[in-house]
Design a protein around this motif. Structure first.
Motif, short mmCIF file in Angstrom:
data_model
loop_
_atom_site.label_atom_id
_atom_site.label_comp_id
_atom_site.label_asym_id
_atom_site.label_seq_id
_atom_site.Cartn_x
_atom_site.Cartn_y
_atom_site.Cartn_z
N THR A 541 0.90 -1.17 0.13
CA THR A 541 -0.03 0.08 0.05
C THR A 541 0.89 1.26 -0.06
O THR A 541 2.09 1.27 0.41
CB THR A 541 -0.86 -0.12 1.09
N ASP A 542 0.19 2.32 -0.21
CA ASP A 542 1.08 3.45 -0.39
C ASP A 542 1.19 3.87 1.04
O ASP A 542 0.24 4.27 1.94
CB ASP A 542 0.10 4.69 -1.18
N ILE A 543 2.34 4.17 1.31
CA ILE A 543 2.70 4.61 2.84
C ILE A 543 2.35 5.86 3.30
O ILE A 543 1.64 6.30 4.25
CB ILE A 543 4.16 4.45 3.15
N SER A 544 2.03 6.65 2.16
CA SER A 544 1.47 8.19 2.51
C SER A 544 -0.13 7.96 2.82
O SER A 544 -0.76 8.66 3.72
CB SER A 544 1.76 8.98 1.26
N LEU A 545 -0.60 6.93 2.24
CA LEU A 545 -2.12 6.64 2.74
C LEU A 545 -2.20 6.15 4.14
O LEU A 545 -3.13 6.78 4.93
CB LEU A 545 -2.72 5.64 1.67
N LEU A 546 -1.34 5.25 4.32
CA LEU A 546 -1.15 5.05 5.86
C LEU A 546 -0.84 6.34 6.87
O LEU A 546 -1.69 6.24 8.12
CB LEU A 546 -0.35 3.93 6.32
N SER A 547 -0.07 7.08 6.51
CA SER A 547 0.18 8.26 7.37
C SER A 547 -1.07 9.01 7.48
O SER A 547 -0.98 9.80 8.44
CB SER A 547 1.41 8.86 6.82
N LYS A 548 -1.78 9.30 6.40
CA LYS A 548 -3.02 10.04 6.50
C LYS A 548 -3.76 9.46 7.28
O LYS A 548 -4.75 9.95 8.26
CB LYS A 548 -3.54 10.09 5.14
N LEU A 549 -4.03 8.12 7.42
CA LEU A 549 -4.85 7.04 8.33
C LEU A 549 -4.68 7.22 9.85
O LEU A 549 -5.33 7.11 10.68
CB LEU A 549 -5.07 5.81 7.86
N PHE A 550 -3.22 7.35 10.12
CA PHE A 550 -2.59 7.17 11.33
C PHE A 550 -1.54 8.37 11.64
O PHE A 550 -0.62 8.25 11.63
CB PHE A 550 -2.12 6.05 11.48
N PRO A 551 -2.17 9.90 11.53
CA PRO A 551 -1.46 10.87 11.35
C PRO A 551 -0.33 11.09 12.52
O PRO A 551 0.46 11.70 12.59
CB PRO A 551 -2.12 11.87 11.39
N LYS A 552 -0.68 10.49 13.65
CA LYS A 552 0.09 10.85 14.81
C LYS A 552 0.88 9.54 15.29
O LYS A 552 1.04 9.57 16.63
CB LYS A 552 -0.75 11.42 15.96
N LEU A 553 1.25 8.59 14.46
CA LEU A 553 1.76 7.49 14.88
C LEU A 553 3.29 7.57 15.52
O LEU A 553 4.09 8.73 14.97
CB LEU A 553 1.90 6.47 13.69
N ILE A 554 3.51 7.14 16.59
CA ILE A 554 4.96 7.24 17.24
C ILE A 554 5.65 6.00 17.28
O ILE A 554 6.77 5.97 17.06
CB ILE A 554 4.52 7.59 18.83
#
Length: 642
Positions: A541-554
């Protein structure tokens, strides 16, 4: 006449304390400590006191350079904060590893009162960590890894006795109460404890005579509150000695878990608890109802429990399911306790894996337990099988859900609708017989008939294993996941199969039923099951898509089979670092104990590690070793702390 505020220092103390409460401790003390006497006074008067949480699930997390500055203690702000910290939470994270590695002395934690340790018990040296804290520390909470056989539970518990350490509150728990695989319990030898300062105690023991030894007046002279769970859950008569000179005469609360009815009645017959105000009995089990009359008469007489009110007695009793009809007759003819506050249900059990694999039929005979329980709150870890979640779910805070058949998707959503108060949910083993698996994959999923709300859900484990691929197809899995994530607003931790996350498409954010970004999600743990298969970045999957889904992942982890160390491995890590702007921790191949070619593969592994690390260090965000830590184990376990 209007007064003009000339500087921020003119603000009243109440406003200062208000905005200070929104800042993480490290940022707060680095910005303000040592400015002047007033600011220092406000910092020292803040409530609650500073908490050092290494879980990477609180706030914005802890970065590498910040913690190094703190534990070095060279600056005024770090010295001030170290002396002010009231609570430390240690987890299996890189921040925790660093704190534990570089700061064993703990000499500057002069205000530390509470210490929580989760999942790192194997690394604990009691003398090094707790002896320096013995004058300030009040509360100690351990949560050991599950299952219990993989942890150093008794080594740690006995270590406190060996070093003469006793604290006001001492809790020794096991994650999700998982002791089912404790196969070597027969080797366990209880070391008699001596805890002269302990008022609250919670731990696991094996035998009934251990409980009597534990209650010796010389072992626990000031104990008021006790929780005990048994690691052997059979029905044997296992008591070997009775110590009637015990401290139950001063107990104010008692909780007993996973105990046979026989042993419970033996114990109660030997003790007198005149001050007991709260009694909780969880999973008291028997094969018959023959001793139920003795159980109820004991509490009716109140001879040994004069201070216990009926509303403060809470219990859950477990019997074979085939006794339900007998219980129904018994309940209305002979049960004199308050019927209004007592209920019962049948709880279905999952059968053994072998039974499902061997079956040639569509379904197998079902197995049930009869649960008799008080309706008051009973927080404990519960396993639910299939769709018979009849028991009031307000009584549990942690649930594992297993399943072996599916008729329609509404069955799933109906059960989920009862999980509104659940904080921790594990979607566990889902598969049945070969014919059940085929039937489940043919089900067309449709949206729930009513809106689901899982507002309390904090931690979700969604099909961590591979077996669910035999039960649900990809489209069903994604639909199920979308419904779950859409219903959560407070989710912090997500543990999930690698394939379910790394193959999601833009439908997650574009469709009518798309889920909103999970703004509270801090920790993502992916389980990888493609043995020795190189990553094909074009298929992920497009990692940018994941980052939008989980924008505050630590925190980003992978476990399971090893992801091979090659150029695509490095590119994936760089993509993750690039798109997750809040990321502080990456662990790939976490806790790996597999090396290609075994012992002979050590040189090959070292070469691969150097190659990957050089690629990573060439990326600007990972270039500075003073701001970014890259660590390897003797296996393909990569740990990056940003």
């Amino acid at each position: 006449m209007m007064t003009t505020m000339k500087s921020i220092e003119c603000l009243p103390n109440e406003l200062w304390l208000l905005f200070m409460s929104f800042l993480p401790p490290i940022d707060l003390y680095r910005a303000l400590a040592g400015l002047n006497h007033r600011i220092n006074y406000l910092l020292s008067s803040m409530t609650p006191r500073p908490v050092l949480d290494t879980s990477q699930c609180a706030g914005d997390g802890i970065c590498f350079s910040d913690l190094l500055q703190l534990i070095e203690g060279k600056d005024i702000w770090s010295q001030f904060l170290l002396s002010s910290i009231d609570t430390i939470r240690l987890y299996d994270t890189l921040a925790s590893d660093t704190l534990f590695k570089y700061y064993q002395s703990s000499k500057h934690f002069s205000s530390l009162r509470r210490l929580y340790i989760t999942g790192i018990s194997d690394e604990i040296e009691i003398s090094q960590l707790f002896v320096p804290l013995s004058t300030t520390l009040c509360d100690v909470y351990f949560t050991f890894d599950a299952p219990m056989c993989r942890s150093s539970y008794y080594k740690v518990v006995n270590g406190f006795t060996d070093h003469g350490l006793s604290f006001y509150r001492m809790v020794f728990d096991v994650e999700d109460d998982d002791i089912s695989e404790y196969s070597d319990s027969y080797e366990y030898e209880w070391k008699r404890m001596y805890l002269p300062n302990t008022v609250y105690l919670s731990l696991y023991i094996k035998r009934l005579d251990d409980l009597f030894n534990l209650l010796d007046t010389q072992a626990l002279p000031v104990l008021d509150h006790l929780t005990v769970a048994f690691i052997t859950r059979d029905l044997k008569y296992d008591v070997k000695m009775m110590n009637v000179n015990n401290i139950t005469s001063r107990l104010r609360s008692l909780k007993l878990c996973h105990m046979s009815m026989n042993n419970l009645l033996i114990f109660l017959s030997f003790v007198h608890m005149p001050l007991l105000e709260k009694l909780t009995l969880i999973d008291i089990h028997d094969n018959t109802l023959n001793r139920l009359n003795e159980f109820q008469k004991y509490f009716e007489t109140k001879k040994n429990l004069p201070a216990l009110r009926p509303s403060s007695l809470r219990f859950l009793l477990r019997f074979p399911g085939e006794l339900e009809s007998k219980w129904n007759k018994y309940r209305y003819l002979q049960w004199p306790l308050d019927v209004v506050n007592i209920d019962h249900c049948l709880e279905e059990h999952r059968l053994s894996e072998v039974a499902y694999y061997r079956s040639r039929t569509l379904s197998l005979p079902k197995k049930y337990s009869l649960l008799i329980f008080t309706r008051s709150s009973l927080p404990f870890h519960r396993i639910i099988h299939n769709y018979s979640a009849v028991m009031a779910l307000k009584q549990t805070s942690s649930i594992e859900w297993t399943c072996d058949y599916l008729d329609n998707s509404e069955q799933i959503f109906e059960v989920l609708s009862k999980f509104g108060t659940i904080k921790k949910l594990k979607i566990g083993t889902w598969f049945g017989t070969k014919l059940q698996n085929i039937a489940a994959k043919s089900i067309i999923f449709s949206s729930p008939s009513s809106r689901l709300q899982l507002d309390k859900l904090h931690s979700l484990t969604f099909f961590r294993t591979e077996s669910s691929d035999n039960f649900l197809c990809k489209s069903q899995q994604h639909f199920f996941l979308r419904v779950l994530l859409s219903a959560t607003t407070q989710l912090v931790k997500l543990t999930i199969n690698w394939n379910y996350i790394m193959s999601i498409d833009s439908n997650f954010t574009r469709e009518h039923s798309a889920i909103s970004p999970l703004l509270n999600l801090r920790h993502l743990h992916l389980w990888y099951f493609n043995l020795d298969e190189q990553i094909n970045l074009s298929k992920l999957t497009d990692i940018s898509l994941l980052s939008k889904l989980f924008p505050k992942l630590i925190s980003f982890w992978t476990s399971g089979w090893n992801i091979p160390l090659d150029e695509n491995f490095a590119k994936l890590v760089i993509l993750i670092v690039t798109h997750f702007e809040k990321l502080a921790e990456i662990i790939i191949n976490k806790d790996s104990h597999y090396r290609h070619l075994g012992i002979d593969g050590h040189d090959l592994l070292s070469t691969q590690q150097r190659y990957v690390e050089n690629l990573l260090r060439s990326f600007h965000k990972l270039h500075d070793p003073n701001r970014t830590s890259i660590l390897w184990t003797n296996f393909p376990d990569l740990r990056i702390w940003l």
